[in-house]
Design a protein around this motif. Structure first.
Motif, PDB file in Angstrom:
ATOM      1  N   LYS A   1      13.527 -18.569 -11.598  1.00  0.00           N
ATOM      2  CA  LYS A   1      12.422 -18.705 -10.645  1.00  0.00           C
ATOM      3  C   LYS A   1      12.886 -19.397  -9.376  1.00  0.00           C
ATOM      4  O   LYS A   1      13.530 -20.430  -9.413  1.00  0.00           O
ATOM      5  N   SER A   2      12.546 -18.855  -8.220  1.00  0.00           N
ATOM      6  CA  SER A   2      12.958 -19.438  -6.948  1.00  0.00           C
ATOM      7  C   SER A   2      12.157 -20.682  -6.635  1.00  0.00           C
ATOM      8  O   SER A   2      10.979 -20.775  -6.929  1.00  0.00           O
ATOM      9  N   SER A   3      12.802 -21.640  -6.011  1.00  0.00           N
ATOM     10  CA  SER A   3      12.105 -22.848  -5.581  1.00  0.00           C
ATOM     11  C   SER A   3      11.487 -22.673  -4.211  1.00  0.00           C
ATOM     12  O   SER A   3      10.742 -23.523  -3.745  1.00  0.00           O
ATOM     13  N   SER A   4      11.809 -21.573  -3.561  1.00  0.00           N
ATOM     14  CA  SER A   4      11.283 -21.330  -2.218  1.00  0.00           C
ATOM     15  C   SER A   4       9.815 -21.002  -2.266  1.00  0.00           C
ATOM     16  O   SER A   4       9.350 -20.295  -3.139  1.00  0.00           O
ATOM     17  N   GLU A   5       9.031 -21.520  -1.308  1.00  0.00           N
ATOM     18  CA  GLU A   5       7.595 -21.284  -1.269  1.00  0.00           C
ATOM     19  C   GLU A   5       7.191 -20.395  -0.101  1.00  0.00           C
ATOM     20  O   GLU A   5       6.013 -20.179   0.162  1.00  0.00           O
ATOM     21  N   GLN A   6       8.185 -19.901   0.638  1.00  0.00           N
ATOM     22  CA  GLN A   6       7.866 -19.033   1.774  1.00  0.00           C
ATOM     23  C   GLN A   6       7.310 -17.704   1.288  1.00  0.00           C
ATOM     24  O   GLN A   6       7.794 -17.146   0.329  1.00  0.00           O
ATOM     25  N   THR A   7       6.269 -17.223   1.908  1.00  0.00           N
ATOM     26  CA  THR A   7       5.602 -15.986   1.473  1.00  0.00           C
ATOM     27  C   THR A   7       5.822 -14.876   2.474  1.00  0.00           C
ATOM     28  O   THR A   7       5.799 -15.115   3.681  1.00  0.00           O
ATOM     29  N   GLU A   8       6.016 -13.672   1.973  1.00  0.00           N
ATOM     30  CA  GLU A   8       6.144 -12.529   2.875  1.00  0.00           C
ATOM     31  C   GLU A   8       4.816 -12.309   3.608  1.00  0.00           C
ATOM     32  O   GLU A   8       3.745 -12.525   3.048  1.00  0.00           O
ATOM     33  N   LYS A   9       4.887 -11.849   4.843  1.00  0.00           N
ATOM     34  CA  LYS A   9       3.680 -11.700   5.637  1.00  0.00           C
ATOM     35  C   LYS A   9       2.904 -10.460   5.293  1.00  0.00           C
ATOM     36  O   LYS A   9       1.685 -10.433   5.365  1.00  0.00           O
ATOM     37  N   PHE A  10       3.581  -9.393   4.968  1.00  0.00           N
ATOM     38  CA  PHE A  10       2.893  -8.151   4.679  1.00  0.00           C
ATOM     39  C   PHE A  10       3.346  -7.585   3.334  1.00  0.00           C
ATOM     40  O   PHE A  10       4.513  -7.667   2.984  1.00  0.00           O
ATOM     41  N   LEU A  11       2.381  -7.008   2.605  1.00  0.00           N
ATOM     42  CA  LEU A  11       2.678  -6.364   1.337  1.00  0.00           C
ATOM     43  C   LEU A  11       1.958  -5.031   1.281  1.00  0.00           C
ATOM     44  O   LEU A  11       0.951  -4.829   1.945  1.00  0.00           O
ATOM     45  N   PRO A  12       2.422  -4.087   0.434  1.00  0.00           N
ATOM     46  CA  PRO A  12       1.802  -2.769   0.396  1.00  0.00           C
ATOM     47  C   PRO A  12       0.453  -2.761  -0.276  1.00  0.00           C
ATOM     48  O   PRO A  12       0.216  -3.487  -1.212  1.00  0.00           O
ATOM     49  N   VAL A  13      -0.428  -1.931   0.234  1.00  0.00           N
ATOM     50  CA  VAL A  13      -1.708  -1.702  -0.422  1.00  0.00           C
ATOM     51  C   VAL A  13      -1.455  -0.852  -1.658  1.00  0.00           C
ATOM     52  O   VAL A  13      -0.732   0.127  -1.604  1.00  0.00           O
TER      53      VAL A  13
ATOM     54  N   HIS B   1      -4.572  -7.370  -3.272  1.00  0.00           N
ATOM     55  CA  HIS B   1      -3.720  -8.497  -2.870  1.00  0.00           C
ATOM     56  C   HIS B   1      -2.871  -8.987  -4.041  1.00  0.00           C
ATOM     57  O   HIS B   1      -1.647  -9.109  -3.933  1.00  0.00           O
ATOM     58  N   HIS B   2      -3.513  -9.262  -5.171  1.00  0.00           N
ATOM     59  CA  HIS B   2      -2.785  -9.806  -6.326  1.00  0.00           C
ATOM     60  C   HIS B   2      -1.835  -8.773  -6.917  1.00  0.00           C
ATOM     61  O   HIS B   2      -0.714  -9.107  -7.317  1.00  0.00           O
ATOM     62  N   ARG B   3      -2.265  -7.519  -6.950  1.00  0.00           N
ATOM     63  CA  ARG B   3      -1.406  -6.481  -7.501  1.00  0.00           C
ATOM     64  C   ARG B   3      -0.187  -6.250  -6.594  1.00  0.00           C
ATOM     65  O   ARG B   3       0.937  -6.066  -7.072  1.00  0.00           O
ATOM     66  N   ALA B   4      -0.403  -6.314  -5.281  1.00  0.00           N
ATOM     67  CA  ALA B   4       0.684  -6.113  -4.338  1.00  0.00           C
ATOM     68  C   ALA B   4       1.724  -7.226  -4.442  1.00  0.00           C
ATOM     69  O   ALA B   4       2.933  -6.983  -4.331  1.00  0.00           O
ATOM     70  N   MET B   5       1.279  -8.454  -4.657  1.00  0.00           N
ATOM     71  CA  MET B   5       2.214  -9.571  -4.804  1.00  0.00           C
ATOM     72  C   MET B   5       3.116  -9.361  -6.017  1.00  0.00           C
ATOM     73  O   MET B   5       4.334  -9.587  -5.960  1.00  0.00           O
ATOM     74  N   VAL B   6       2.536  -8.917  -7.117  1.00  0.00           N
ATOM     75  CA  VAL B   6       3.331  -8.673  -8.326  1.00  0.00           C
ATOM     76  C   VAL B   6       4.290  -7.514  -8.100  1.00  0.00           C
ATOM     77  O   VAL B   6       5.468  -7.574  -8.483  1.00  0.00           O
ATOM     78  N   ARG B   7       3.806  -6.454  -7.449  1.00  0.00           N
ATOM     79  CA  ARG B   7       4.679  -5.303  -7.175  1.00  0.00           C
ATOM     80  C   ARG B   7       5.856  -5.717  -6.291  1.00  0.00           C
ATOM     81  O   ARG B   7       6.980  -5.268  -6.490  1.00  0.00           O
ATOM     82  N   ARG B   8       5.587  -6.548  -5.292  1.00  0.00           N
ATOM     83  CA  ARG B   8       6.659  -6.989  -4.387  1.00  0.00           C
ATOM     84  C   ARG B   8       7.711  -7.790  -5.153  1.00  0.00           C
ATOM     85  O   ARG B   8       8.914  -7.602  -4.975  1.00  0.00           O
ATOM     86  N   GLN B   9       7.253  -8.672  -6.035  1.00  0.00           N
ATOM     87  CA  GLN B   9       8.187  -9.478  -6.813  1.00  0.00           C
ATOM     88  C   GLN B   9       9.012  -8.607  -7.754  1.00  0.00           C
ATOM     89  O   GLN B   9      10.199  -8.847  -7.962  1.00  0.00           O
ATOM     90  N   GLN B  10       8.379  -7.569  -8.306  1.00  0.00           N
ATOM     91  CA  GLN B  10       9.107  -6.654  -9.184  1.00  0.00           C
ATOM     92  C   GLN B  10      10.113  -5.811  -8.396  1.00  0.00           C
ATOM     93  O   GLN B  10      11.221  -5.545  -8.865  1.00  0.00           O
TER      94      GLN B  10
END
Length: 473
Positions: A29-41, A273-282
């Motif tokens: 798990k990354s310790s970084s807390e920076q979030t990407e600005k845009f994620l896919p719908v 929003h929540h689904r896109a965050m998980v997809r981005r991480q995957q």
């Protein structure tokens, strides 16, 4: 402007995800807390309709969109109602099955009638358990498959239509055959339910804790709804056949609503929003995991949530050992109510109302926390001997030990406590589990918790028959 400007695949400080290829740790798990600005719908539809990220629109995720009108929450409640609709319909139609369809005075029919609720529990929950297990460990990408939800609901609707037709047919000359047809119906319904339930908990696990609780809330509200319909039918439609038709038509209507709710969920920005965050991480986790790596990931998730998983298993093991097989056969002594209302009110309605209240209370009070929740869960095991020592009686059977709790009011209070603690602690453990792991594997944790829930139900209904066989002969 190209999609690259909106969706940078590699940026300094971007959050890392699970990678089986780094440091040999599947859960780095990354310790970084920076979030990407845009994620896919994430667009609605079946699995096969997912598009390439290069072809989809993008949504900003600087902040989480609100769940407007609590729409997503109520969608999860609707799915919770749909999940337990088949089970609640079958057990609440006890009078229809036992007195109307199995009312023939023949030795074989009488024997089947006496153990109907126990057989129904086994033929319902064992297939549920098997399919839940298959659905948990046979996932593409480690996530719940929405397509399976649609297929499951469709099968349930078709089976209930068949059940309504059977209710209209005179089966008095083939009661034994009707019994086994009913058992096969229960098998098919609950195979579909196992997949539906497991996949829905997997989808809710990527959302905040209260959305998992919304499903549990819906499952208990489902019981309240059907118990109330049961009582209304007893009052207004004394014919068990008519009552059963009302039950099963209501089930079809609710499942159709759940079917529509599935297509509404991906349209909400909150879920996107929540689904896109998980997809981005995957998507940033590297190449697809091998089978061995996937098994190892499941093992590491289970290692983090095993206490909660064991708790949810034991909660439902105790509850289903007692309800409905033993509880529905507890008779009254001198309580001022007609016999035909006794089980309907002080078994089915009482259990579902107070389990529902337990779910609601867990929204505001979460005591104890994840570390110590196992203590009150373990103490609930005392309810099993309590109910066996009540006036548990089965037609044409003799108790093997005396009745020690012969007071109707003590029995009623015991039932209230069993139901409330079942709803309260099941909600807590189901919420705690997925939040003990990282967001990108919360879906796996949710499916494991749902699998343990079904395993508790299955082992409980089987143990119920064993305990009843020792208590009565």
């Amino acid at each position: 402007m190209s999609s690259k400007d909106y969706y940078p695949m590699e940026t300094k400080g971007s959050p890392k995800s699970y990678s089986p290829h780094k440091n040999g740790n599947l859960m780095d798990k990354s310790s970084s807390e920076q979030t990407e600005k845009f994620l896919p719908v994430i667009e609605p539809g079946l699995d096969s309709l997912n598009k390439n990220p290069e072809d989809v629109d993008f949504i900003p995720v600087d902040h989480t969109p609100p769940d407007r009108y609590r729409l997503v929450f109520f969608i999860m409640v609707v799915h919770g109602i749909g999940i337990l609709m088949p089970w609640n319909m079958l057990i609440n139609a006890k009078q229809y099955f036992e007195e109307y369809k199995l009312g023939k005075n023949e030795t074989e029919v009488v024997e089947l009638k006496g153990k109907f609720m126990f057989y129904l529990g086994i033929f319902s929950q064992v297939p549920n358990f098997v399919m839940s297990g298959i659905n948990t460990f046979c996932q593409c990408g480690g996530q719940a498959s929405p397509r399976r939800i649609i297929i499951s609901i469709s099968i349930m609707i078709v089976v209930f239509i068949t059940t309504v037709i059977l209710a209209m047919v005179d089966s008095s000359d083939w009661s034994v055959e009707f019994f086994w047809i009913t058992m096969m119906t229960a098998v098919i319904l609950n195979m579909a339910t196992g997949v539906y339930q497991n996949s829905t908990f997997g989808l809710a696990a990527i959302l905040p804790m209260k959305y998992t609780n919304a499903i549990v809330l819906g499952t208990n509200f489902s019981g309240v709804f059907i118990a109330v319909i049961n009582i209304i039918c007893i009052i207004s439609a004394p014919d068990p056949r008519t009552q059963a038709i009302y039950y099963f038509v209501c089930a079809i209507a609710v499942l159709l609503i759940a079917f529509d709710a599935y297509f509404l969920l991906p349209l909400t920005k909150f879920y996107q929003h929540h689904r896109a965050m998980v997809r981005r991480q995957q998507n940033t986790s590297g190449p697809s995991r091998s089978f061995q790596e996937t098994c190892a990931l499941f093992g590491q998730v289970l290692k983090k949530i095993w206490v909660q998983a064991l708790c949810v298993w034991f909660i439902f093991f105790v509850t289903l050992t007692i309800f409905p097989g033993i509880w529905s056969n507890v008779t009254k002594k001198d309580f001022p109510i007609e016999n035909k209302y006794w089980t309907a009110i002080f078994c089915f309605l009482s259990f579902n109302v107070f389990a529902f209240l337990g779910n609601i209370v867990s929204e505001w009070k979460k005591i104890p926390g994840p570390r110590f929740v196992w203590i009150p869960v373990l103490l609930r095991g005392l309810f099993i001997p309590f109910f066996l020592f009540c006036r548990f009686e089965v037609e044409n059977k003799v108790r093997t030990f005396p009745i020690l709790i012969d007071n109707d009011y003590v029995y009623i209070v015991g039932g209230v406590l069993l139901a409330f603690t079942s709803g309260y602690y099941s909600s807590l453990t189901m919420m705690y589990g997925p939040k003990l792991v990282e967001p990108e594997v919360a879906g796996i944790a949710g499916m494991i918790m749902a699998f343990c829930l079904v395993m508790g139900i299955t082992t409980g209904v089987n143990f119920s028959l064993a305990v009843a066989s020792m208590a009565i002969q």
